[in-house]
Design an enzyme around this catalytic site. Structure first.
Site, PDB file in Angstrom:
ATOM      1  N   CYS A   1      -7.228  34.175 -17.481  1.00  0.00           N
ATOM      2  CA  CYS A   1      -7.501  33.841 -18.707  1.00  0.00           C
ATOM      3  C   CYS A   1      -6.634  35.513 -19.386  1.00  0.00           C
ATOM      4  CB  CYS A   1      -8.447  34.369 -19.506  1.00  0.00           C
ATOM      5  SG  CYS A   1      -8.868  32.817 -19.029  1.00  0.00           S
TER       6      CYS A   1
ATOM      7  N   ARG B   1      -1.177  34.587 -16.197  1.00  0.00           N
ATOM      8  CA  ARG B   1      -2.983  33.854 -15.394  1.00  0.00           C
ATOM      9  C   ARG B   1      -3.250  33.021 -15.622  1.00  0.00           C
ATOM     10  NH1 ARG B   1      -3.818  39.935 -15.226  1.00  0.00           N
ATOM     11  NH2 ARG B   1      -5.916  39.610 -14.880  1.00  0.00           N
TER      12      ARG B   1
ATOM     13  N   TRP C   1      -7.777  30.244 -18.990  1.00  0.00           N
ATOM     14  CA  TRP C   1      -7.126  29.454 -17.100  1.00  0.00           C
ATOM     15  C   TRP C   1      -8.913  28.950 -17.320  1.00  0.00           C
ATOM     16  CZ3 TRP C   1     -10.315  29.600 -12.573  1.00  0.00           C
ATOM     17  CH2 TRP C   1     -10.586  28.450 -11.217  1.00  0.00           C
TER      18      TRP C   1
ATOM     19  N   ASN D   1     -11.821  36.501 -21.216  1.00  0.00           N
ATOM     20  CA  ASN D   1     -12.041  35.972 -19.871  1.00  0.00           C
ATOM     21  C   ASN D   1     -13.190  36.981 -18.988  1.00  0.00           C
ATOM     22  OD1 ASN D   1     -10.538  35.883 -17.492  1.00  0.00           O
ATOM     23  ND2 ASN D   1      -9.716  38.753 -17.363  1.00  0.00           N
ATOM     24  N   GLY D   2     -13.190  35.348 -18.089  1.00  0.00           N
ATOM     25  CA  GLY D   2     -14.702  35.368 -16.825  1.00  0.00           C
ATOM     26  C   GLY D   2     -15.808  34.778 -17.219  1.00  0.00           C
TER      27      GLY D   2
ATOM     28  N   GLU E   1       1.260  32.737   5.814  1.00  0.00           N
ATOM     29  CA  GLU E   1       1.402  32.770   4.875  1.00  0.00           C
ATOM     30  C   GLU E   1       2.559  31.681   4.812  1.00  0.00           C
ATOM     31  OE1 GLU E   1       1.155  34.253   2.039  1.00  0.00           O
ATOM     32  OE2 GLU E   1       2.981  34.630   1.187  1.00  0.00           O
TER      33      GLU E   1
ATOM     34  N   LYS F   1       2.546  28.925   0.956  1.00  0.00           N
ATOM     35  CA  LYS F   1       3.765  29.095  -0.197  1.00  0.00           C
ATOM     36  C   LYS F   1       3.734  27.457  -0.664  1.00  0.00           C
ATOM     37  CE  LYS F   1       3.243  32.368  -1.723  1.00  0.00           C
ATOM     38  NZ  LYS F   1       2.476  33.472  -0.976  1.00  0.00           N
TER      39      LYS F   1
ATOM     40  N   GLU G   1       1.351  26.192  -2.423  1.00  0.00           N
ATOM     41  CA  GLU G   1       0.972  26.177  -3.559  1.00  0.00           C
ATOM     42  C   GLU G   1       2.031  25.959  -4.755  1.00  0.00           C
ATOM     43  OE1 GLU G   1      -0.010  30.378  -4.090  1.00  0.00           O
ATOM     44  OE2 GLU G   1       1.668  30.949  -2.738  1.00  0.00           O
TER      45      GLU G   1
ATOM     46  N   HIS H   1      -4.753  23.482  22.717  1.00  0.00           N
ATOM     47  CA  HIS H   1      -6.306  23.837  22.188  1.00  0.00           C
ATOM     48  C   HIS H   1      -6.932  22.296  20.562  1.00  0.00           C
ATOM     49  CE1 HIS H   1      -6.490  26.807  25.073  1.00  0.00           C
ATOM     50  NE2 HIS H   1      -5.572  26.621  24.378  1.00  0.00           N
TER      51      HIS H   1
ATOM     52  N   LYS I   1      -2.712  33.730 -11.837  1.00  0.00           N
ATOM     53  CA  LYS I   1      -2.229  34.817 -11.089  1.00  0.00           C
ATOM     54  C   LYS I   1      -3.574  36.253 -10.248  1.00  0.00           C
ATOM     55  CE  LYS I   1       1.333  37.122  -8.913  1.00  0.00           C
ATOM     56  NZ  LYS I   1       1.487  36.794  -8.187  1.00  0.00           N
TER      57      LYS I   1
HETATM   58  C1  F6R Z   1      -0.737  33.321  -3.297  1.00  0.00           C
HETATM   59  C2  F6R Z   1      -1.469  34.020  -3.965  1.00  0.00           C
HETATM   60  C3  F6R Z   1      -2.468  34.645  -3.255  1.00  0.00           C
HETATM   61  C4  F6R Z   1      -3.343  35.894  -3.857  1.00  0.00           C
HETATM   62  C5  F6R Z   1      -4.664  36.334  -3.570  1.00  0.00           C
HETATM   63  C6  F6R Z   1      -5.130  37.335  -3.865  1.00  0.00           C
HETATM   64  O1  F6R Z   1       0.252  33.172  -3.043  1.00  0.00           O
HETATM   65  O2  F6R Z   1      -0.914  34.836  -4.539  1.00  0.00           O
HETATM   66  O3  F6R Z   1      -3.206  33.859  -2.527  1.00  0.00           O
HETATM   67  O4  F6R Z   1      -3.074  37.021  -2.932  1.00  0.00           O
HETATM   68  O5  F6R Z   1      -5.421  35.318  -5.042  1.00  0.00           O
HETATM   69  O6  F6R Z   1      -4.596  38.697  -5.186  1.00  0.00           O
HETATM   70  P1  F6R Z   1      -4.850  39.688  -5.123  1.00  0.00           P
HETATM   71  O7  F6R Z   1      -3.450  40.396  -4.199  1.00  0.00           O
HETATM   72  O8  F6R Z   1      -4.002  40.176  -6.703  1.00  0.00           O
HETATM   73  O9  F6R Z   1      -5.953  40.394  -4.541  1.00  0.00           O
END
Ligand code: F6R
Length: 619
Positions: A2, A30, A78, A105-106, A488, A492, A495, A511, A614
Site C-alpha cells: 500500500c 508498493r 495491496w 496501510n497495514g 536468487e 527472480k 516472481e 541427494h 515492493k
Molecule cells: C524479491 C524481493 C523480495 C524482497 C523481500 C525483502 O525480488 O524483492 O524478496 O527482497 O521482500 O524486502 P526488503 O529487502 O525490503 O526487506
C-alpha cells in the site's frame, strides 16, 4: 505494501489531486490491486476509486473530474482484508454523513471486535476492509471533539496491529492528519505546501526536504505548518533530512522498465556503497556505526536476518564474514527467527538486511533481537525507514531508489555493505582477516567496472531468454557463494516470469534433485572460480557432466579463461575473473537479465508482477 500520499497546498500549480495522483504513480510499486483518491469539494468530500492499476483510476477521474482543491489524500492498495474490488478500494468514508475520508496501510488486528461494536451502535459498512473500522472510529471521535488531530488520537487508542492512517474532513480544509505505528510515513516539507507519503518517492517531484516520524506519532499538516504529537498527546519533533536523490532517479530514464534500469545501475550501486568508507591509509571507517569498537570486538556470534532476496544477500555474506572474522555467522529468515527461541545475548551481533527498511517480518525480528539484548545493525537502502530507527546502528547502502518489485541493485549493494561490515570487524579484531582488508577493498573497487563488462556481454543471454519464453521449468545449481546465487536466480524467474524455478546446492544434486533432470531440462550452473579452495571448481564441472549425461541443457556461468566447462556446456556465459568471494556480484547479473528479458518476451509487466508488492509491511 500500500502506498499512501497526502497533500495540502495552494491550487495554482495544479490541484491537490494532480499532486496526489503524481505521488501515487511513483508509489504504485508498493501495491496495485486498486487505487483511490479523496479531495475536498466545497463542504463535502469527493472520492474516486477503482480496482486494478492506477490507469483505471485515471480513467475514472477523466470521466468524472475532481474539483480544484487544496487538500487531498490518495492510496494504492495491496489487498489484505477484502478482495481487490472497487468497494474495498481506499479511501473509505467515516461517520453517518460520510464527511470524513481515510486511507490505511497495514493491518488492524482487532478490527473484527471493533466492527461488531460499531455495527451494534447502528454503523453500516460498505466494504469488507479493516480500514473502514478506523474511518468510523475517527469520524465518531470527530463528532465529539470537533478536531481532526484529537479525533485521530482518540481512535488510534482502540487499534491493535500495524497501521499508517491519513484522514481529511470536510469541515477542515487545508488539513491532513496522519498516524503511524509499525508502518511507514514520512513528511515532505515544501514552501507553502506540505506532503505525507509512505516514502519520499511520493513527493520527490516537489521537494527533497523530508522529516522522519517516530513510532506511535500523529502528524498534522497544513500548507504552512507541520506539528507532531505522540499517541499520548505529548508534543514531539520529527527529524528533518535532505533526500540525496532526485525525481529523475525515480523515473525510467529511457529504459523499457525500472527493472532493466536498475540492473544497468548496478555498477553505481556497488560503487556508491563503497564510496568514502576508507581513510587516507586505506583503513576502513564506518562512522555511521554507532556501536563502540569495544562492543564489536567482543562479539561472539553473528546472526543475519532478512527475507527473500535480502536473505540471499545474507547467505552470500556469511561465507565472507566467517572467513574474514572467524566469528560464527548464521543466516535466518526473519519470520522464522522471530517466532522461535534463538540463542542470542549481548555479545550477539544481529545484522538485518532490508532494502525498504519496512519489511514487517524483519522489523519484528529486529525488535525481538533488541528484547533479547543483542546488538542490532541494519543494512538498509531507505533513509528514514523504520528498521534502522529500531536498530542500534545502521549502515546505509547507496543503491538509490529501487522501484521495480524484483530487487536487483539493492541485492548487490547489500552484499557490498555486508562485506564492508565483515572487513571492518576483521580490522577491529586483528588476526589473519585484518591482513586481507586492504587487498579485498582494492578488489571490491574493481567490481563496478567488472559488472559493466558483464552488462556489455548480455546479448546472447537475451537471445537465450527470448528463445526460452515458453519454458515451463528452469533449475539453478551453485556451490559455495554460488549456492545463494542459484536461489536468487530462481526467485527472480519465479516472481517476474511466473515460471517454476528452483535453486539447489550443486553438492545436493545426487541427494534427490537429479531425479528432476530429463532430456531438454534447462539448468543454469554457476561455476565457482577456479581459484576457489577445496577443488570446488572441479566438483561442479563434474556435476555439469552428470546432468548433461541425463539430457539437461546446460547454461553455464563461468569465469573468463575457464575452459574446463566448455565441453559440457550448451551455452557458456562469461564473467571476468575475480576473487571467489566477490564473484556473486558478477554471476547474479546474467540471471537478472535472463529473468527480465524472458518476462518481457512473455509480455508480462516486469516491474509489477502479479500478487506482489515492493514493501511487505504486513506479517
Ligand atoms: C524479491 C524481493 C523480495 C524482497 C523481500 C525483502 O525480488 O524483492 O524478496 O527482497 O521482500 O524486502 P526488503 O529487502 O525490503 O526487506
Amino acid at each position: 505494501m500500500c502506498g499512501i500520499v497526502g497533500y495540502v497546498g495552494p491550487t495554482q500549480n495544479g490541484t491537490a489531486s494532480d499532486v496526489v495522483m503524481e505521488g501515487l504513480a511513483r508509489l504504485e510499486y508498493r501495491g496495485y490491486d486498486s487505487a483511490g483518491i479523496a479531495t475536498l469539494d466545497g463542504d463535502t468530500v469527493a472520492i474516486r476509486k477503482r480496482s486494478g492499476k492506477l490507469i483505471n483510476l485515471r480513467a475514472e477521474i477523466d470521466a468524472h473530474p475532481l474539483p480544484p482543491t487544496t487538500t487531498a489524500i490518495g492510496h494504492t492498495r495491496w489487498a489484505t482484508h477484502g478482495g481487490p474490488t472497487d468497494n474495498n478500494a481506499h479511501p473509505h468514508r467515516g461517520g453517518f454523513d460520510g464527511r470524513l475520508a481515510l486511507i490505511h496501510n497495514g493491518i488492524i488486528e482487532n478490527f473484527h471486535s471493533l466492527k461488531t461494536r460499531l455495527v451494534d451502535t447502528g454503523v453500516s459498512f460498505s466494504s469488507e476492509t479493516d480500514t473502514e473500522v478506523a474511518a468510523h472510529l475517527v469520524a465518531a471521535a470527530y463528532e465529539r471533539t470537533g478536531d481532526l488531530t484529537e479525533a485521530m488520537r482518540a481512535a488510534v487508542a482502540h487499534l491493535e496491529g500495524a497501521f499508517t492512517l491519513l484522514a481529511i474532513h470536510a469541515d477542515q480544509p487545508g488539513v491532513v492528519v496522519g498516524a503511524r505505528r509499525n508502518s511507514p510515513l514520512v513528511v515532505g516539507l515544501g514552501e507553502g505546501a506540505n506532503y505525507l507519503g509512505s516514502d519520499v518517492a511520493a513527493f520527490i517531484g516537489h521537494t527533497r526536504e523530508a522529516m522522519e516520524l517516530g513510532q506511535d506519532q500523529i502528524v498534522t499538516i497544513t500548507p504552512t505548518s507541520v506539528s507532531v504529537i505522540g499517541f499520548d498527546g505529548t508534543p514531539a519533533e520529527g527529524k528533518a533530512y535532505h533526500v540525496d536523490w532526485d525525481a529523475a532517479a525515480a523515473e525510467k530514464g529511457g529504459f523499457p522498465s525500472f527493472m532493466e534500469k536498475e540492473i544497468q545501475d548496478q555498477p553505481h550501486a556497488v560503487g556508491d556503497t563503497l564510496l568514502g568508507r576508507t581513510d587516507a591509509q586505506g583503513r576502513l571507517m564506518l562512522d555511521e556505526l554507532r556501536i563502540s569498537e569495544e562492543s564489536l570486538r567482543e562479539v561472539t556470534k553473528i546472526v543475519i536476518i532478512a527475507c527473500g532476496t535480502s536473505s540471499y544477500a545474507g547467505m552470500v555474506a556469511k561465507y565472507a564474514i566467517e572467513h574474514w572474522t572467524r566469528i560464527p555467522c548464521e543466516v535466518e529468515l526473519a519470520h522464522e527467527f522471530r517466532y522461535r527461541d534463538p540463542v542470542v545475548d549481548q555479545r550477539t551481533l544481529v545484522i538485518s538486511l532490508s532494502q525498504s527498511g519496512e519489511t514487517m517480518d524483519t522489523l519484528m525480528a529486529v525488535k525481538h533481537a533488541n528484547e533479547l539484548g543483542a546488538l542490532t545493525v541494519a543494512i538498509c537502502n531507505t533513509h528514514g525507514s523504520t528498521i534502522p530507527r529500531e536498530s542500534d546502528a545502521v549502515l546505509y547502502t547507496h543503491a538509490g531508489p529501487e522501484i521495480a518489485v524484483a530487487s536487483t541493485k539493492a541485492f548487490v549493494a547489500q552484499i557490498t555493505a555486508c562485506y564492508l561490515l565483515g572487513l571492518y570487524l576483521a580490522q577491529l579484531r586483528g588476526g589473519a582477516g585484518a591482513g586481507q582488508v586492504q587487498q579485498v577493498m582494492r578488489d571490491l573497487h574493481d567490481i563496478p567496472a567488472k559488472i559493466e563488462t558483464v552488462l556489455g556481454r548480455m546479448d546472447r543471454v537475451r537471445e537465450i531468454a527470448r528463445f526460452m519464453a515458453d519454458t515451463r521449468s528452469v533449475l539453478f545449481l551453485g556451490r559455495h557463494v554460488g549456492f545463494p546465487i542459484a536461489l536468487e536466480g530462481a526467485l527472480k524467474l519465479k516472481e517476474i516470469a511466473y515460471i517454476h524455478a528452483e535453486g539447489f546446492a550443486a553438492g545436493e544434486l545426487k541427494h534427490g534433485p537429479i531425479a528432476l533432470i530429463e532430456p531438454g531440462q534447462p539448468v543454469f550452473v554457476i561455476v565457482p572460480s577456479p581459484q576457489t579452495p577445496h577443488d570446488l571448481h572441479a566438483k561442479v564441472v563434474s556435476n555439469i557432466q552428470e546432468i548433461r549425461a541425463r539430457g539437461a541443457r546446460t547454461l553455464v556461468i563461468a569465469h573468463d579463461g575457464d575452459d574446463d566447462v566448455v565441453p559440457f556446456a550448451d551455452e557458456v556465459i562469461r564473467v571476468p575473473e575475480c576473487p571467489p568471494l566477490l564473484a556473486p556480484l558478477l554471476t547474479i547479473v546474467p540471471l537478472q537479465v535472463f529473468a527480465c528479458e524472458l518476462a518481457s518476451a512473455k509480455g508480462l509487466d516486469v516491474d509489477q508482477p502479479r500478487n506482489l508488492a515492493k514493501s511487505v509491511t504486513v506479517e
